[in-house]
Design a protein around this motif. Structure first.
Motif, PDB file in Angstrom:
ATOM      1  N   UNK A 166      29.193  90.471  81.749  1.00 29.90           N
ATOM      2  CA  UNK A 166      29.916  92.084  82.125  1.00 29.90           C
ATOM      3  C   UNK A 166      29.536  93.038  81.882  1.00 29.90           C
ATOM      4  N   UNK A 167      27.945  93.106  80.781  1.00 29.67           N
ATOM      5  CA  UNK A 167      26.929  94.371  81.331  1.00 29.67           C
ATOM      6  C   UNK A 167      25.838  94.173  81.052  1.00 29.67           C
ATOM      7  N   UNK A 168      25.241  95.484  81.537  1.00 30.54           N
ATOM      8  CA  UNK A 168      23.567  94.786  81.491  1.00 30.54           C
ATOM      9  C   UNK A 168      23.776  95.945  81.200  1.00 30.54           C
ATOM     10  N   UNK A 169      22.149  96.018  80.473  1.00 28.61           N
ATOM     11  CA  UNK A 169      21.152  97.158  79.210  1.00 28.61           C
ATOM     12  C   UNK A 169      20.136  97.225  79.456  1.00 28.61           C
ATOM     13  N   UNK A 203       5.836 106.653  70.394  1.00 25.60           N
ATOM     14  CA  UNK A 203       7.002 105.526  70.998  1.00 25.60           C
ATOM     15  C   UNK A 203       7.816 106.407  70.992  1.00 25.60           C
ATOM     16  N   UNK A 204       9.202 106.311  72.424  1.00 27.70           N
ATOM     17  CA  UNK A 204       9.966 107.085  72.296  1.00 27.70           C
ATOM     18  C   UNK A 204      10.560 106.164  72.931  1.00 27.70           C
ATOM     19  N   UNK A 205      12.241 105.503  72.132  1.00 28.31           N
ATOM     20  CA  UNK A 205      12.616 104.616  72.454  1.00 28.31           C
ATOM     21  C   UNK A 205      13.682 104.400  73.324  1.00 28.31           C
ATOM     22  N   UNK A 206      14.579 104.159  74.250  1.00 28.21           N
ATOM     23  CA  UNK A 206      15.162 104.057  74.472  1.00 28.21           C
ATOM     24  C   UNK A 206      16.528 102.911  74.869  1.00 28.21           C
ATOM     25  N   UNK A 207      17.723 103.509  75.447  1.00 30.93           N
ATOM     26  CA  UNK A 207      18.648 102.147  76.106  1.00 30.93           C
ATOM     27  C   UNK A 207      19.538 102.739  76.386  1.00 30.93           C
ATOM     28  N   UNK A 208      20.100 101.782  77.454  1.00 30.13           N
ATOM     29  CA  UNK A 208      21.144 102.206  78.377  1.00 30.13           C
ATOM     30  C   UNK A 208      22.124 100.937  78.981  1.00 30.13           C
ATOM     31  N   UNK A 209      23.608 101.500  78.922  1.00 36.46           N
ATOM     32  CA  UNK A 209      23.970 100.619  79.115  1.00 36.46           C
ATOM     33  C   UNK A 209      24.913 100.731  80.161  1.00 36.46           C
ATOM     34  N   UNK A 210      26.068  99.628  80.980  1.00 36.91           N
ATOM     35  CA  UNK A 210      26.644  99.502  81.701  1.00 36.91           C
ATOM     36  C   UNK A 210      27.783  98.675  82.300  1.00 36.91           C
ATOM     37  N   UNK A 211      28.256  98.579  83.330  1.00 38.87           N
ATOM     38  CA  UNK A 211      29.441  97.078  83.754  1.00 38.87           C
ATOM     39  C   UNK A 211      28.431  96.794  84.331  1.00 38.87           C
ATOM     40  N   UNK A 269      32.527  97.687  74.047  1.00 35.89           N
ATOM     41  CA  UNK A 269      30.979  97.098  73.304  1.00 35.89           C
ATOM     42  C   UNK A 269      29.627  97.645  73.777  1.00 35.89           C
ATOM     43  N   UNK A 270      30.099  98.216  74.902  1.00 42.09           N
ATOM     44  CA  UNK A 270      29.019  99.107  76.007  1.00 42.09           C
ATOM     45  C   UNK A 270      27.924  99.779  74.555  1.00 42.09           C
ATOM     46  N   UNK A 271      28.476 100.731  73.994  1.00 41.74           N
ATOM     47  CA  UNK A 271      28.134 101.488  72.665  1.00 41.74           C
ATOM     48  C   UNK A 271      27.510 100.648  71.973  1.00 41.74           C
ATOM     49  N   UNK A 272      27.732  99.400  71.806  1.00 40.36           N
ATOM     50  CA  UNK A 272      27.088  98.691  70.659  1.00 40.36           C
ATOM     51  C   UNK A 272      25.451  97.585  71.412  1.00 40.36           C
ATOM     52  N   UNK A 273      25.977  97.309  72.533  1.00 36.79           N
ATOM     53  CA  UNK A 273      25.056  96.730  73.532  1.00 36.79           C
ATOM     54  C   UNK A 273      23.485  97.532  73.046  1.00 36.79           C
ATOM     55  N   UNK A 274      23.873  99.098  73.103  1.00 43.00           N
ATOM     56  CA  UNK A 274      22.836 100.227  73.547  1.00 43.00           C
ATOM     57  C   UNK A 274      21.663 100.367  72.083  1.00 43.00           C
ATOM     58  N   UNK A 275      22.801 100.181  71.480  1.00 41.78           N
ATOM     59  CA  UNK A 275      22.411 101.210  70.072  1.00 41.78           C
ATOM     60  C   UNK A 275      21.651  99.398  68.811  1.00 41.78           C
ATOM     61  N   UNK A 276      22.145  97.988  69.761  1.00 41.78           N
ATOM     62  CA  UNK A 276      21.431  97.482  68.817  1.00 41.78           C
ATOM     63  C   UNK A 276      20.721  96.935  70.567  1.00 41.78           C
ATOM     64  N   UNK A 277      20.142  96.772  71.056  1.00 40.23           N
ATOM     65  CA  UNK A 277      18.991  96.893  71.859  1.00 40.23           C
ATOM     66  C   UNK A 277      18.353  97.868  71.092  1.00 40.23           C
ATOM     67  N   UNK A 278      18.167  98.716  70.995  1.00 42.58           N
ATOM     68  CA  UNK A 278      16.779 100.286  70.977  1.00 42.58           C
ATOM     69  C   UNK A 278      16.643  99.414  69.878  1.00 42.58           C
TER      70      UNK A 278
END
Length: 399
Positions: A265-268, A333-341, A369-378
């Motif tokens: 249901x979510x992609x990151x 290094x610059x690390x980032x993550x972005x999530x959406x439906x 949980x999109x905020x949790x997905x982006x933070x955990x993978x980053x």
């Protein structure tokens, strides 16, 4: 009366004479004949009378004992026999002649005593001389090990080689400051610059990532990698505003990968940008983003990687719901993550991941949980880059 009757009676048999005393062998007797002793002659027996008158027979007197035989006069010393070879000593006559002493010793020993052990032969005093079990025989010598010239040369070559290796190791340790010295921060920073092309992609972006207790309410999350973007420059992979903000640090290479959660249901999209800046440049960039709070601005949201034929095919700029951006100072290094439906719906109120994960937040990115997905993978990608650079990382996941 008959003759047989006259011979009857116990007095007719004469008594047995006593055994003559033992005569010890003379020391100078011939060893070949000294064991052959003369046997004493039997005493003469008087013949029976031809006619014995009737009546009791008077007792006959015992014959007188023979006087002891006088000892034989000593024989003149015979000249020593010629020296025989060693093989002559190993004959039956030689052993028979030399066993006289043991024979006489056994006869003179009282009954019940134990014969003494023969003396142990001792080596002759001299330069390397030895005697065997009998006089005149030489004991065999043990062969001495001989070191060949080739063996001595091999040992010398090994010693020279070992000394050379030890000297080279000591010199190298002295030139490099000691191999046991821990790496410095500068060493780790320089190593972090090469992580992007020295580390396998499955290590930087694992196929499956498990997050224990990192979801909303402490739930477990699981993400699966669905696409990996080819490594590229930063020209078309960043929004113009973010590219301008990161321009002072430069861009060496950008790596990206897209994940989907277990519910699909979510992609990151997770990205790692390797800069050209040194430690001071990265420290200055981090200070600028922190003081101006640039990471929380919607204009600084990274672009997603929408791979065709995957659940992230419709993941575009309008579908971005939450993001996070980290400027690292111990590695360039610059690390980032972005999530959406995953269904491609547009999001009108995107929210930074640091705000969406706070307890009590009721926004769409927080409750989905999109905020949790982006933070955990980053957090996971940041830890992987630090570990590859040799920096001991800390667990940044929520307990």
């Amino acid at each position: 009366m008959s003759t047989d009757a006259e011979c009857a009676g116990p007095q007719h048999t004469p008594p047995i004479p006593p055994q003559p005393p033992h005569r010890p062998a003379a020391p100078d007797d011939d060893p070949m004949t000294t064991v052959l002793r003369p046997v004493p002659a039997a005493p003469a027996v008087p013949p029976p009378p031809a006619h014995r008158p009737a009546g009791p027979v008077p007792p006959q007197p015992a014959p007188p004992m023979a006087p002891p035989r006088p000892a034989a006069p000593p024989r003149p010393a015979a000249p020593p026999p010629p020296r025989q070879p060693a093989s002559f000593r190993d004959t039956a006559a030689f052993h028979l002649a030399n066993s006289e002493k043991l024979w006489n010793a056994d006869r003179g020993r009282p009954a019940g005593s134990t014969p003494a052990a023969p003396p142990t032969p001792r080596p002759a005093q001299g330069a390397g001389a030895g005697i065997g079990p009998y006089p005149g025989t030489a004991a065999p010598r043990a062969p001495r090990p001989r070191r060949s010239r080739r063996r001595r040369l091999a040992v010398a070559a090994c010693l020279v080689l070992g000394i050379g290796l030890l000297g080279g190791a000591a010199a190298g340790s002295w030139l490099t400051g000691g191999s046991d010295a821990p790496p410095t921060a500068a060493d780790n920073f320089a190593k972090g610059r090469d992580v992007w092309h020295q580390t396998p992609v499955d290590t930087l972006f694992p196929r499956t990532v498990d997050g224990l207790g990192v979801g909303p309410g402490g739930s477990d999350r699981r993400w699966t990698r669905i696409a990996v973007a080819p490594d590229s420059t930063c020209a078309k992979a960043l929004d113009p505003a973010l590219a301008t903000a990161l321009a002072p640090a430069g861009c060496t290479r950008l790596l990206r990968a897209t994940y989907v959660d277990a519910t699909r249901s979510s992609v990151i999209t997770v990205g790692a940008l390797t800069t050209k800046a040194d430690a001071k440049g990265m420290l200055a960039l981090n200070s600028r983003f922190s003081t101006k709070n640039l990471s929380a601005r919607t204009t600084m949201m990274p672009l997603p990687y929408a791979a065709k034929g995957t659940p992230a095919a419709g993941f575009g700029p309008a579908q971005r719901a939450s993001w996070t951006l980290r400027i690292l100072t111990d590695v360039p290094v610059v690390v980032y993550a972005v999530s959406g439906f995953a269904d491609g719906r547009a999001v009108t109120g995107p929210q930074p991941a640091e705000a969406a994960v706070r307890p009590g937040t009721t926004t769409a990115p927080a409750e989905s949980g999109l905020g949790h997905d982006a933070k955990a993978l980053a957090d996971r990608t940041e830890a992987v880059f630090r570990k590859a650079a040799g920096i001991p990382g800390q667990n940044t996941e929520e307990p």
